[in-house]
Structures are given as structure tokens and as C-alpha cells.
Design an enzyme around this catalytic site. Structure first.
Site, PDB file in Angstrom:
ATOM      1  N   ARG A   1       0.665  18.419   3.588  1.00 43.15           N
ATOM      2  CA  ARG A   1       1.246  19.572   2.891  1.00 43.15           C
ATOM      3  C   ARG A   1       0.884  19.452   1.413  1.00 43.15           C
ATOM      4  O   ARG A   1      -0.264  19.469   1.043  1.00 43.15           O
ATOM      5  CB  ARG A   1       2.756  19.621   3.111  1.00 43.15           C
ATOM      6  CG  ARG A   1       3.142  20.096   4.480  1.00 43.15           C
ATOM      7  CD  ARG A   1       4.545  19.735   4.813  1.00 43.15           C
ATOM      8  NE  ARG A   1       4.682  18.273   4.888  1.00 43.15           N
ATOM      9  CZ  ARG A   1       5.785  17.630   5.221  1.00 43.15           C
ATOM     10  NH1 ARG A   1       6.875  18.316   5.469  1.00 43.15           N
ATOM     11  NH2 ARG A   1       5.813  16.317   5.291  1.00 43.15           N
TER      12      ARG A   1
ATOM     13  N   SER B   1      10.984  19.084   8.543  1.00 41.46           N
ATOM     14  CA  SER B   1      12.099  18.966   9.494  1.00 41.46           C
ATOM     15  C   SER B   1      13.412  18.791   8.738  1.00 41.46           C
ATOM     16  O   SER B   1      14.440  19.343   9.130  1.00 41.46           O
ATOM     17  CB  SER B   1      11.885  17.758  10.410  1.00 41.46           C
ATOM     18  OG  SER B   1      10.722  17.916  11.168  1.00 41.46           O
TER      19      SER B   1
ATOM     20  N   LYS C   1      16.107   4.329  12.223  1.00 40.59           N
ATOM     21  CA  LYS C   1      16.272   5.644  11.600  1.00 40.59           C
ATOM     22  C   LYS C   1      17.296   6.458  12.385  1.00 40.59           C
ATOM     23  O   LYS C   1      17.255   6.505  13.609  1.00 40.59           O
ATOM     24  CB  LYS C   1      14.913   6.365  11.607  1.00 40.59           C
ATOM     25  CG  LYS C   1      14.773   7.357  10.477  1.00 40.59           C
ATOM     26  CD  LYS C   1      13.352   7.857  10.359  1.00 40.59           C
ATOM     27  CE  LYS C   1      13.318   9.217   9.706  1.00 40.59           C
ATOM     28  NZ  LYS C   1      11.979   9.789   9.669  1.00 40.59           N
TER      29      LYS C   1
HETATM   30  P1  ADP Z   1       6.842  11.345   9.858  1.00 44.64           P
HETATM   31  O1  ADP Z   1       8.226  10.807   9.774  1.00 44.64           O
HETATM   32  O2  ADP Z   1       5.883  10.450  10.598  1.00 44.64           O
HETATM   33  O3  ADP Z   1       6.256  11.846   8.563  1.00 44.64           O
HETATM   34  P2  ADP Z   1       7.137  14.135  10.593  1.00 44.64           P
HETATM   35  O4  ADP Z   1       7.633  14.685  11.888  1.00 44.64           O
HETATM   36  O5  ADP Z   1       7.909  14.448   9.379  1.00 44.64           O
HETATM   37  O6  ADP Z   1       6.999  12.583  10.850  1.00 44.64           O
HETATM   38  O7  ADP Z   1       5.638  14.615  10.362  1.00 44.64           O
HETATM   39  C1  ADP Z   1       4.601  14.300  11.244  1.00 44.64           C
HETATM   40  C2  ADP Z   1       3.284  14.722  10.622  1.00 44.64           C
HETATM   41  O8  ADP Z   1       3.247  16.154  10.498  1.00 44.64           O
HETATM   42  C3  ADP Z   1       3.041  14.190   9.211  1.00 44.64           C
HETATM   43  O9  ADP Z   1       1.652  13.911   9.066  1.00 44.64           O
HETATM   44  C4  ADP Z   1       3.437  15.328   8.316  1.00 44.64           C
HETATM   45  O10 ADP Z   1       2.744  15.304   7.074  1.00 44.64           O
HETATM   46  C5  ADP Z   1       2.980  16.524   9.151  1.00 44.64           C
HETATM   47  N1  ADP Z   1       3.734  17.731   8.828  1.00 44.64           N
HETATM   48  C6  ADP Z   1       5.059  17.889   8.710  1.00 44.64           C
HETATM   49  N2  ADP Z   1       5.369  19.152   8.363  1.00 44.64           N
HETATM   50  C7  ADP Z   1       4.200  19.834   8.260  1.00 44.64           C
HETATM   51  C8  ADP Z   1       3.837  21.169   7.879  1.00 44.64           C
HETATM   52  N3  ADP Z   1       4.753  22.064   7.510  1.00 44.64           N
HETATM   53  N4  ADP Z   1       2.516  21.494   7.863  1.00 44.64           N
HETATM   54  C9  ADP Z   1       1.583  20.571   8.192  1.00 44.64           C
HETATM   55  N5  ADP Z   1       1.860  19.296   8.522  1.00 44.64           N
HETATM   56  C10 ADP Z   1       3.140  18.919   8.559  1.00 44.64           C
END
Ligand code: ADP
Length: 166
Positions: free
Chosen positions: A96, A134, A44
Site C-alpha cells: 500500500r 483489516s 496475536k
Molecule cells: P500481515 O499481518 O501479514 O501484514 P495482513 O492480512 O494485514 O497480514 O496483510 C497481508 C498482505 O496483504 C500484506 O502484504 C499487506 O501489505 C497486504 N495488504 C493488506 N491490505 C491491502 C490492501 N488494501 N491493498 C493491497 N495489499 C494489502
């Protein structure tokens, strides 16, 4: 002595958002320790290196007063192996919109099959952070928008510098 309840919170955190931090804060009220794991995924393309992300998360959790309960790691390979190494009893994830559900459900079931002793714990997002990701933050920063509402104050400058804002 009772066993410490440890959870791992795996993710990309590229970068950490206030939504992630809210999940960590709430989990630290449930678990004795939250071990955040930045997945080092060579397949990635990330904006921030693993080392940068570990450092940024550390600064965010320290600034939020969570330093004593949280630690930040990087890991490669399966989440369940990371969880076992950390002696965790749970894998923490955030939920979410319903769009997350299918994916989280699939992973939770596979992880349970691989490691039945480890529970997946899903915390519902705060409604303020429902649409926060993100990738959205990266897009906004790329287009020169103010992202200070969406990421912890400790790392606003890191984003501005990476995307060339003053
Ligand atoms: P991944 O690539 O493993 O999904 P992320 O950094 O995007 O990694 O997300 C890590 C975790 O945090 C996931 O379970 C995601 O659903 C959760 N997450 C991301 N953004 C939010 C948010 N705004 N509120 C709650 N949980 C979130």
C-alpha cells in the site's frame, strides 16, 4: 509438462478486505495457483479464529469466481517453510503506502536468505484500496459503521454479527 507456477499469499486476513481480494484476483492472472495462508499466530489476539478466517476467505474467493485457482490454508511457523510445503516458487504480498515498504523489504530479504529459490512478488495496491486495512475495518465495525464497501459481500454479515450490528 511444464511445472505449475504456484504462489503463497501469507497474512493475517483478520478479516479479508476488498484490497486483499484484489491482490488475489490480479495474482491469479499471473500464477497458475494462489495458495492463501492464514498465519496461526498464538501470540496475536485476533478477532476471528484461524478456522473462521479460512472459511471466510474461501467464501470470498468462491464468490469472486476464483475457487478453481485458489486454495486456503492455515499455517504456523515460517512463511518459507509453508511455501516449500506448497511447492510454491513465490511469496505474494501487497504494497500500500510507503509505510508497508520498509517492513516488506526486510521480510523479503530475510526470506530470500532463508530460501533463495523462492521469489517475493509484491503487487501494488489499487489506488482505491490504498488506505484500507483489516484493522481499520475492525475499528469501523466496532463503532457500528457500515463496512460493506470495504469487505467482500460474502463476509459482511460475519462482521456485523461479530460486532453486534443488526
Ligand atoms: P500481515 O499481518 O501479514 O501484514 P495482513 O492480512 O494485514 O497480514 O496483510 C497481508 C498482505 O496483504 C500484506 O502484504 C499487506 O501489505 C497486504 N495488504 C493488506 N491490505 C491491502 C490492501 N488494501 N491493498 C493491497 N495489499 C494489502
Amino acid at each position: 509438462m511444464e511445472q505449475k507456477q504456484i504462489c503463497v499469499y501469507p497474512g493475517s486476513f483478520d478479516p479479508m478486505t476488498v484490497g486483499h481480494l484484489d491482490v488475489v484476483k490480479r495474482a491469479s492472472g499471473i500464477f497458475d495457483e494462489v495458495h492463501l495462508g492464514v498465519l496461526d499466530n498464538a501470540n496475536k489476539q485476533n478477532t476471528f479464529s484461524v478456522e473462521e478466517r479460512v472459511d471466510m476467505i474461501q467464501r470470498c474467493t468462491d464468490a469472486a469466481g476464483l475457487g478453481a485457482k485458489c486454495s486456503v490454508w492455515s499455517f504456523t511457523g515460517l512463511t518459507v517453510d509453508f511455501a516449500r510445503r506448497q511447492e510454491a516458487t513465490a511469496i505474494l504480498r501487497g504494497l500500500r503506502a510507503t509505510a508497508d515498504f520498509e517492513y516488506e523489504w526486510q521480510m523479503a530479504l530475510m526470506n530470500r536468505r532463508l530460501a533463495p529459490e523462492i521469489e517475493t512478488v509484491l503487487l501494488m495496491t489499487d489506488s482505491r484500496y490504498m488506505y484500507l486495512s483489516s484493522s481499520l475495518v475492525r475499528d469501523l465495525a466496532y463503532h457500528g459503521q457500515d463496512i460493506s464497501e470495504f469487505v467482500p459481500a460474502a463476509i459482511v454479515q460475519d462482521l456485523q454479527q461479530r460486532f453486534g450490528q443488526k
